[in-house]
Enzyme design. Structure first.
Site, PDB file in Angstrom:
ATOM      1  N   CYS A   4       0.701  -1.237   0.056  1.00 16.43           N
ATOM      2  CA  CYS A   4       0.135   0.127  -0.047  1.00 16.43           C
ATOM      3  C   CYS A   4       0.879   1.249  -0.124  1.00 16.43           C
ATOM      4  O   CYS A   4       1.707   1.440   0.867  1.00 16.43           O
ATOM      5  CB  CYS A   4      -0.975   0.069   1.291  1.00 16.43           C
ATOM      6  SG  CYS A   4      -1.759   1.322   1.499  1.00 16.43           S
ATOM      7  N   CYS A   7       0.459   3.479   3.058  1.00 11.05           N
ATOM      8  CA  CYS A   7       1.262   2.824   4.365  1.00 11.05           C
ATOM      9  C   CYS A   7       2.792   2.804   4.140  1.00 11.05           C
ATOM     10  O   CYS A   7       3.500   3.209   5.059  1.00 11.05           O
ATOM     11  CB  CYS A   7       0.946   1.287   4.235  1.00 11.05           C
ATOM     12  SG  CYS A   7      -0.561   0.761   5.076  1.00 11.05           S
ATOM     13  N   ASP A  30      -0.676  16.632  -1.980  1.00  8.51           N
ATOM     14  CA  ASP A  30      -1.169  15.766  -2.892  1.00  8.51           C
ATOM     15  C   ASP A  30      -0.159  15.976  -4.238  1.00  8.51           C
ATOM     16  O   ASP A  30       0.067  17.040  -4.569  1.00  8.51           O
ATOM     17  CB  ASP A  30      -2.400  15.974  -3.498  1.00  8.51           C
ATOM     18  CG  ASP A  30      -3.170  14.834  -4.079  1.00  8.51           C
ATOM     19  OD1 ASP A  30      -3.970  14.347  -3.792  1.00  8.51           O
ATOM     20  OD2 ASP A  30      -2.749  14.509  -5.289  1.00  8.51           O
ATOM     21  N   HIS A  46      -3.757   1.066   8.392  1.00  7.27           N
ATOM     22  CA  HIS A  46      -4.309   0.749   7.263  1.00  7.27           C
ATOM     23  C   HIS A  46      -5.805   0.531   7.612  1.00  7.27           C
ATOM     24  O   HIS A  46      -6.176  -0.479   7.870  1.00  7.27           O
ATOM     25  CB  HIS A  46      -3.793  -0.364   6.605  1.00  7.27           C
ATOM     26  CG  HIS A  46      -4.280  -0.390   5.208  1.00  7.27           C
ATOM     27  ND1 HIS A  46      -3.873   0.100   4.016  1.00  7.27           N
ATOM     28  CD2 HIS A  46      -5.332  -1.118   4.603  1.00  7.27           C
ATOM     29  CE1 HIS A  46      -4.534  -0.403   2.817  1.00  7.27           C
ATOM     30  NE2 HIS A  46      -5.577  -1.140   3.246  1.00  7.27           N
ATOM     31  N   ASN A  86     -13.140   9.789  -1.397  1.00  4.69           N
ATOM     32  CA  ASN A  86     -13.816   9.115  -2.295  1.00  4.69           C
ATOM     33  C   ASN A  86     -13.582   7.610  -1.728  1.00  4.69           C
ATOM     34  O   ASN A  86     -12.533   7.106  -1.442  1.00  4.69           O
ATOM     35  CB  ASN A  86     -13.096   9.180  -3.785  1.00  4.69           C
ATOM     36  CG  ASN A  86     -12.934  10.692  -4.047  1.00  4.69           C
ATOM     37  OD1 ASN A  86     -13.950  11.369  -4.067  1.00  4.69           O
ATOM     38  ND2 ASN A  86     -11.664  11.120  -4.568  1.00  4.69           N
ATOM     39  N   GLY A  92     -14.423   7.253  -7.426  1.00  3.15           N
ATOM     40  CA  GLY A  92     -13.008   7.870  -7.949  1.00  3.15           C
ATOM     41  C   GLY A  92     -11.918   7.517  -6.756  1.00  3.15           C
ATOM     42  O   GLY A  92     -11.037   8.050  -6.798  1.00  3.15           O
ATOM     43  N   HIS A  97      -6.318   3.296   0.516  1.00  2.03           N
ATOM     44  CA  HIS A  97      -6.219   3.548   2.143  1.00  2.03           C
ATOM     45  C   HIS A  97      -6.676   4.789   2.421  1.00  2.03           C
ATOM     46  O   HIS A  97      -6.529   5.628   1.586  1.00  2.03           O
ATOM     47  CB  HIS A  97      -4.671   3.777   2.175  1.00  2.03           C
ATOM     48  CG  HIS A  97      -4.170   4.110   3.540  1.00  2.03           C
ATOM     49  ND1 HIS A  97      -2.987   3.208   4.303  1.00  2.03           N
ATOM     50  CD2 HIS A  97      -4.330   4.981   4.465  1.00  2.03           C
ATOM     51  CE1 HIS A  97      -2.666   3.621   5.303  1.00  2.03           C
ATOM     52  NE2 HIS A  97      -3.490   4.908   5.688  1.00  2.03           N
ATOM     53  N   HIS A  99      -8.340   8.051   2.706  1.00  5.43           N
ATOM     54  CA  HIS A  99      -7.436   9.511   2.843  1.00  5.43           C
ATOM     55  C   HIS A  99      -8.772  10.522   2.594  1.00  5.43           C
ATOM     56  O   HIS A  99      -9.868  10.209   2.096  1.00  5.43           O
ATOM     57  CB  HIS A  99      -6.477   9.454   1.736  1.00  5.43           C
ATOM     58  CG  HIS A  99      -6.780   9.148   0.481  1.00  5.43           C
ATOM     59  ND1 HIS A  99      -7.169   8.163  -0.134  1.00  5.43           N
ATOM     60  CD2 HIS A  99      -7.306   9.958  -0.697  1.00  5.43           C
ATOM     61  CE1 HIS A  99      -7.479   7.770  -1.271  1.00  5.43           C
ATOM     62  NE2 HIS A  99      -7.594   9.129  -1.813  1.00  5.43           N
ATOM     63  N   HIS A 101      -8.952  14.301   1.291  1.00  6.63           N
ATOM     64  CA  HIS A 101      -8.521  15.360   0.466  1.00  6.63           C
ATOM     65  C   HIS A 101      -9.085  16.808   1.549  1.00  6.63           C
ATOM     66  O   HIS A 101     -10.337  16.908   1.406  1.00  6.63           O
ATOM     67  CB  HIS A 101      -9.197  15.540  -0.602  1.00  6.63           C
ATOM     68  CG  HIS A 101      -8.792  14.468  -1.632  1.00  6.63           C
ATOM     69  ND1 HIS A 101      -7.869  14.311  -2.803  1.00  6.63           N
ATOM     70  CD2 HIS A 101      -9.479  13.148  -1.692  1.00  6.63           C
ATOM     71  CE1 HIS A 101      -7.737  13.069  -3.208  1.00  6.63           C
ATOM     72  NE2 HIS A 101      -8.868  12.264  -2.513  1.00  6.63           N
TER      73      HIS A 101
HETATM   74  P1  AMP Z   1      -8.152   9.151  -4.750  1.00  7.96           P
HETATM   75  O1  AMP Z   1      -8.190   9.226  -6.152  1.00  7.96           O
HETATM   76  O2  AMP Z   1      -9.430   9.817  -4.067  1.00  7.96           O
HETATM   77  O3  AMP Z   1      -7.724   7.992  -4.241  1.00  7.96           O
HETATM   78  O4  AMP Z   1      -6.860  10.314  -4.126  1.00  7.96           O
HETATM   79  C1  AMP Z   1      -5.744   9.735  -4.347  1.00  7.96           C
HETATM   80  C2  AMP Z   1      -4.858  11.106  -4.262  1.00  7.96           C
HETATM   81  O5  AMP Z   1      -3.714  10.236  -4.098  1.00  7.96           O
HETATM   82  C3  AMP Z   1      -4.958  11.506  -5.644  1.00  7.96           C
HETATM   83  O6  AMP Z   1      -5.182  12.948  -5.590  1.00  7.96           O
HETATM   84  C4  AMP Z   1      -3.148  11.350  -6.147  1.00  7.96           C
HETATM   85  O7  AMP Z   1      -2.864  12.458  -6.713  1.00  7.96           O
HETATM   86  C5  AMP Z   1      -2.503  11.248  -4.874  1.00  7.96           C
HETATM   87  N1  AMP Z   1      -1.258  10.546  -4.762  1.00  7.96           N
HETATM   88  C6  AMP Z   1      -1.068   9.442  -5.252  1.00  7.96           C
HETATM   89  N2  AMP Z   1       0.208   8.897  -4.907  1.00  7.96           N
HETATM   90  C7  AMP Z   1       0.759  10.038  -4.108  1.00  7.96           C
HETATM   91  C8  AMP Z   1       2.130  10.524  -3.530  1.00  7.96           C
HETATM   92  N3  AMP Z   1       2.978   9.378  -3.635  1.00  7.96           N
HETATM   93  N4  AMP Z   1       2.088  11.500  -3.106  1.00  7.96           N
HETATM   94  C9  AMP Z   1       1.380  12.577  -2.844  1.00  7.96           C
HETATM   95  N5  AMP Z   1       0.028  12.200  -3.316  1.00  7.96           N
HETATM   96  C10 AMP Z   1      -0.119  11.014  -4.111  1.00  7.96           C
HETATM   97 ZN    ZN Z   2      -2.476   1.417   3.655  1.00 10.42          ZN
END
Ligand code: AMP
Ligand code: ZN
Length: 113
Positions: A4, A7, A30, A46, A86, A92, A97, A99, A101
């Protein structure tokens, strides 16, 4: 979860631009910002998605919202921000994991797309 990405970010195995960190929560920028301010808040443990929040793990979710308010105050956008999670592919969710926004710095439409 060993495969992950969030993680790994929480463990410091993948770099991130940290905004806030404590024992249970990490906030970082992000990589693909959708607003002038776009910060991700994650539990260090997680949890797959919002569909997996239970009485046993919801304390960290409350703490994430406290941290979001603190970051908003520190960065000066308490009067206008959006917190979004999301859940599942139809909504989307690309990283499995939990999160949140934290978005600010522009106008937001309602309903969201
Ligand atoms: P979601 O599409 O809601 O699952 O959001 C995942 C978010 O993680 C997206 O906005 C990506 O731009 C962001 N993301 C993915 N990998 C990384 C990373 N290594 N560092 C920072 N943001 C990331
Ligand atoms: Zn995780």
């Amino acid at each position: 979860m060993s495969d992950c990405i969030f993680c790994k970010i929480a463990a410091g195995e993948i770099p991130s631009t940290k905004v806030y960190e404590d024992d249970t929560v990490l906030a970082f920028l992000d990589l693909d910002p959708q607003a002038p301010q776009h910060i991700l808040l994650i539990p260090k443990t997680h949890i797959q998605s919002a569909a997996d929040i239970t009485a046993a793990n919801s304390a960290v979710v409350a703490h994430i919202f406290e941290v979001a308010a603190k970051i908003a105050a520190e960065k000066g956008f308490s009067d206008g921000f959006r917190v979004v999670t999301n859940c599942g592919e139809q909504a989307g969710q690309s990283v499995k994991h939990l999160h949140f926004h934290l978005l600010a710095g522009r106008d937001f439409t309602w309903p969201p797309g």
